[in-house]
Design a protein around this motif. Structure first.
Motif, PDB file in Angstrom:
ATOM      1  N   ILE A 137       0.808  -1.229   0.000  1.00  0.00           N
ATOM      2  CA  ILE A 137       0.000   0.000   0.000  1.00  0.00           C
ATOM      3  C   ILE A 137       0.841   1.278   0.000  1.00  0.00           C
ATOM      4  CG2 ILE A 137      -2.059  -1.054   0.995  1.00  0.00           C
ATOM      5  CD1 ILE A 137      -1.247   0.262   3.697  1.00  0.00           C
ATOM      6  N   GLY A 138       2.159   1.164   0.155  1.00  0.00           N
ATOM      7  CA  GLY A 138       2.953   2.381   0.071  1.00  0.00           C
ATOM      8  C   GLY A 138       4.290   2.300   0.778  1.00  0.00           C
ATOM      9  N   ASP A 139       5.061   3.354   0.571  1.00  0.00           N
ATOM     10  CA  ASP A 139       6.377   3.494   1.186  1.00  0.00           C
ATOM     11  C   ASP A 139       6.280   4.366   2.422  1.00  0.00           C
ATOM     12  OD1 ASP A 139       7.193   2.183  -1.091  1.00  0.00           O
ATOM     13  OD2 ASP A 139       8.462   3.787  -1.846  1.00  0.00           O
ATOM     14  N   ALA A 140       7.165   4.123   3.351  1.00  0.00           N
ATOM     15  CA  ALA A 140       7.263   4.947   4.557  1.00  0.00           C
ATOM     16  C   ALA A 140       8.693   4.804   5.057  1.00  0.00           C
ATOM     17  CB  ALA A 140       6.253   4.493   5.611  1.00  0.00           C
ATOM     18  N   GLU A 141       8.920   5.190   6.286  1.00  0.00           N
ATOM     19  CA  GLU A 141      10.181   4.903   6.939  1.00  0.00           C
ATOM     20  C   GLU A 141       9.937   4.789   8.427  1.00  0.00           C
ATOM     21  OE1 GLU A 141      12.212   9.291   7.470  1.00  0.00           O
ATOM     22  OE2 GLU A 141      12.797   8.079   5.759  1.00  0.00           O
ATOM     23  N   THR A 142      10.824   4.064   9.085  1.00  0.00           N
ATOM     24  CA  THR A 142      10.708   3.870  10.523  1.00  0.00           C
ATOM     25  C   THR A 142      12.096   3.791  11.119  1.00  0.00           C
ATOM     26  OG1 THR A 142       9.537   2.602  12.222  1.00  0.00           O
ATOM     27  CG2 THR A 142      10.664   1.338  10.522  1.00  0.00           C
ATOM     28  N   TYR A 143      12.159   3.967  12.416  1.00  0.00           N
ATOM     29  CA  TYR A 143      13.436   3.925  13.104  1.00  0.00           C
ATOM     30  C   TYR A 143      13.815   2.482  13.427  1.00  0.00           C
ATOM     31  CZ  TYR A 143      17.190   5.090  16.303  1.00  0.00           C
ATOM     32  OH  TYR A 143      18.418   5.208  16.897  1.00  0.00           O
ATOM     33  N   SER A 144      15.068   2.139  13.195  1.00  0.00           N
ATOM     34  CA  SER A 144      15.616   0.831  13.563  1.00  0.00           C
ATOM     35  C   SER A 144      16.651   1.042  14.653  1.00  0.00           C
ATOM     36  CB  SER A 144      16.278   0.165  12.351  1.00  0.00           C
ATOM     37  OG  SER A 144      17.078  -0.926  12.755  1.00  0.00           O
ATOM     38  N   VAL A 145      16.447   0.383  15.786  1.00  0.00           N
ATOM     39  CA  VAL A 145      17.375   0.503  16.906  1.00  0.00           C
ATOM     40  C   VAL A 145      18.754  -0.024  16.513  1.00  0.00           C
ATOM     41  CG1 VAL A 145      17.832  -0.209  19.293  1.00  0.00           C
ATOM     42  CG2 VAL A 145      15.510   0.394  18.596  1.00  0.00           C
ATOM     43  N   ALA A 146      18.807  -1.204  15.891  1.00  0.00           N
ATOM     44  CA  ALA A 146      20.092  -1.807  15.521  1.00  0.00           C
ATOM     45  C   ALA A 146      20.842  -0.968  14.490  1.00  0.00           C
ATOM     46  CB  ALA A 146      19.892  -3.226  14.995  1.00  0.00           C
ATOM     47  N   ARG A 147      20.120  -0.338  13.582  1.00  0.00           N
ATOM     48  CA  ARG A 147      20.763   0.470  12.551  1.00  0.00           C
ATOM     49  C   ARG A 147      21.015   1.895  13.027  1.00  0.00           C
ATOM     50  NH1 ARG A 147      18.385  -1.390   6.718  1.00  0.00           N
ATOM     51  NH2 ARG A 147      17.961  -3.561   7.245  1.00  0.00           N
ATOM     52  N   GLY A 148      20.347   2.281  14.107  1.00  0.00           N
ATOM     53  CA  GLY A 148      20.556   3.605  14.665  1.00  0.00           C
ATOM     54  C   GLY A 148      20.055   4.746  13.797  1.00  0.00           C
ATOM     55  N   GLY A 149      18.983   4.501  13.051  1.00  0.00           N
ATOM     56  CA  GLY A 149      18.442   5.561  12.216  1.00  0.00           C
ATOM     57  C   GLY A 149      17.181   5.141  11.487  1.00  0.00           C
ATOM     58  N   GLN A 150      16.682   6.078  10.698  1.00  0.00           N
ATOM     59  CA  GLN A 150      15.481   5.841   9.895  1.00  0.00           C
ATOM     60  C   GLN A 150      15.812   4.894   8.739  1.00  0.00           C
ATOM     61  OE1 GLN A 150      13.241   7.295  12.282  1.00  0.00           O
ATOM     62  NE2 GLN A 150      12.108   7.492  10.394  1.00  0.00           N
ATOM     63  N   VAL A 151      14.878   3.996   8.437  1.00  0.00           N
ATOM     64  CA  VAL A 151      15.061   3.015   7.375  1.00  0.00           C
ATOM     65  C   VAL A 151      13.824   3.040   6.484  1.00  0.00           C
ATOM     66  CG1 VAL A 151      15.430   0.569   6.859  1.00  0.00           C
ATOM     67  CG2 VAL A 151      16.425   1.563   8.926  1.00  0.00           C
ATOM     68  N   PRO A 152      14.001   3.101   5.154  1.00  0.00           N
ATOM     69  CA  PRO A 152      12.844   3.054   4.251  1.00  0.00           C
ATOM     70  C   PRO A 152      12.108   1.715   4.375  1.00  0.00           C
ATOM     71  CG  PRO A 152      14.851   3.647   3.056  1.00  0.00           C
ATOM     72  CD  PRO A 152      15.261   3.222   4.429  1.00  0.00           C
ATOM     73  N   THR A 153      10.779   1.781   4.367  1.00  0.00           N
ATOM     74  CA  THR A 153       9.958   0.580   4.503  1.00  0.00           C
ATOM     75  C   THR A 153       8.906   0.506   3.407  1.00  0.00           C
ATOM     76  OG1 THR A 153       8.352   1.666   5.950  1.00  0.00           O
ATOM     77  CG2 THR A 153      10.191   0.539   7.026  1.00  0.00           C
ATOM     78  N   TRP A 154       8.411  -0.698   3.224  1.00  0.00           N
ATOM     79  CA  TRP A 154       7.215  -0.951   2.433  1.00  0.00           C
ATOM     80  C   TRP A 154       6.125  -1.324   3.417  1.00  0.00           C
ATOM     81  CZ3 TRP A 154      10.967  -4.532  -0.275  1.00  0.00           C
ATOM     82  CH2 TRP A 154      11.597  -3.896  -1.348  1.00  0.00           C
ATOM     83  N   THR A 155       4.928  -0.820   3.211  1.00  0.00           N
ATOM     84  CA  THR A 155       3.794  -1.157   4.075  1.00  0.00           C
ATOM     85  C   THR A 155       2.835  -2.042   3.298  1.00  0.00           C
ATOM     86  OG1 THR A 155       4.030   0.946   5.217  1.00  0.00           O
ATOM     87  CG2 THR A 155       1.951  -0.234   5.530  1.00  0.00           C
ATOM     88  N   TYR A 156       2.370  -3.098   3.969  1.00  0.00           N
ATOM     89  CA  TYR A 156       1.452  -4.062   3.374  1.00  0.00           C
ATOM     90  C   TYR A 156       0.211  -4.179   4.233  1.00  0.00           C
ATOM     91  CZ  TYR A 156       5.464  -5.494   0.591  1.00  0.00           C
ATOM     92  OH  TYR A 156       6.519  -5.510  -0.255  1.00  0.00           O
ATOM     93  N   LEU A 157      -0.904  -4.536   3.595  1.00  0.00           N
ATOM     94  CA  LEU A 157      -2.205  -4.643   4.267  1.00  0.00           C
ATOM     95  C   LEU A 157      -2.882  -5.939   3.842  1.00  0.00           C
ATOM     96  CD1 LEU A 157      -4.877  -2.002   4.714  1.00  0.00           C
ATOM     97  CD2 LEU A 157      -5.402  -3.868   3.156  1.00  0.00           C
ATOM     98  N   ARG A 158      -3.574  -6.545   4.777  1.00  0.00           N
ATOM     99  CA  ARG A 158      -4.385  -7.739   4.474  1.00  0.00           C
ATOM    100  C   ARG A 158      -5.729  -7.572   5.156  1.00  0.00           C
ATOM    101  NH1 ARG A 158      -4.148 -13.766   3.847  1.00  0.00           N
ATOM    102  NH2 ARG A 158      -6.379 -14.133   3.699  1.00  0.00           N
ATOM    103  N   LYS A 159      -6.798  -7.523   4.366  1.00  0.00           N
ATOM    104  CA  LYS A 159      -8.167  -7.469   4.907  1.00  0.00           C
ATOM    105  C   LYS A 159      -8.601  -8.895   5.206  1.00  0.00           C
ATOM    106  CE  LYS A 159      -9.501  -3.113   4.283  1.00  0.00           C
ATOM    107  NZ  LYS A 159      -9.991  -2.261   5.328  1.00  0.00           N
ATOM    108  N   LEU A 160      -9.286  -9.064   6.346  1.00  0.00           N
ATOM    109  CA  LEU A 160      -9.748 -10.393   6.742  1.00  0.00           C
ATOM    110  C   LEU A 160     -11.270 -10.424   6.747  1.00  0.00           C
ATOM    111  CD1 LEU A 160      -7.243 -10.982   9.653  1.00  0.00           C
ATOM    112  CD2 LEU A 160      -7.110 -11.837   7.319  1.00  0.00           C
TER     113      LEU A 160
END
Length: 160
Positions: A137-160
């Motif tokens: 559903i889109g791109d975002a970013e989030t913080y990774s403790v191990a990497r010590g910074g923001q990391v680009p992410t892909w977001t996925y969704l599943r309707k049940l």
């Protein structure tokens, strides 16, 4: 899949301390501080804990009692976020895919929507979630403790 046990702490610590596992997680530090794994297990065992955690246990197949972790974190409006990791020696075996499909089918928290957030440099986990019926559903970013910074992410969704 089964609930965590206090006796899982040693194997969880060994696998979660692997930089390859920590780098693909938002919350795992590297190096793993003393007591962090025991605190994780203790939190997971508390009945009032909102995030539900299961251990991927291979003992029924002659493997280790801990092969990885999968969890559901409740959000608002009947939504949950799924997260998982597998010990590197079991990467590419279909274990994560099987566990995620089982969790989706069981839907133990009665969610109407599941989300997954995958680091963009972790294409194997992206394949796991798409194989379980999640849609990008889109791109975002989030913080990774191990990497010590923001990391680009892909977001996925599943309707049940």
């Amino acid at each position: 899949m089964r609930p965590p046990r206090l006796s899982d702490a040693g194997l969880l610590n060994m696998y979660a301390s692997d930089i390859r596992v920590a780098r693909n997680s938002r919350s795992l530090p590297h190096p793993m501080p003393p007591g962090a794994t025991e605190a994780f297990v203790a939190r997971a065992l508390k009945p009032e804990t909102r995030e539900k955690v299961w251990i991927l246990d291979g003992s029924a197949h002659g493997l280790s009692e801990v092969l990885g972790v999968i969890s559901l974190k409740p959000l608002d409006r009947d939504q949950c976020e799924v997260a998982f990791w597998v010990a590197p020696s079991f990467w590419g075996t279909g274990l994560a895919r099987t566990a995620l499909k089982a969790l989706v089918e069981a839907n133990p928290l009665g969610a109407k929507t599941l989300f997954a957030e995958i680091f963009q440099d972790n294409q194997a986990s992206a394949r796991v979630v798409t194989a379980a019926g999640f849609d990008y559903i889109g791109d975002a970013e989030t913080y990774s403790v191990a990497r010590g910074g923001q990391v680009p992410t892909w977001t996925y969704l599943r309707k049940l």
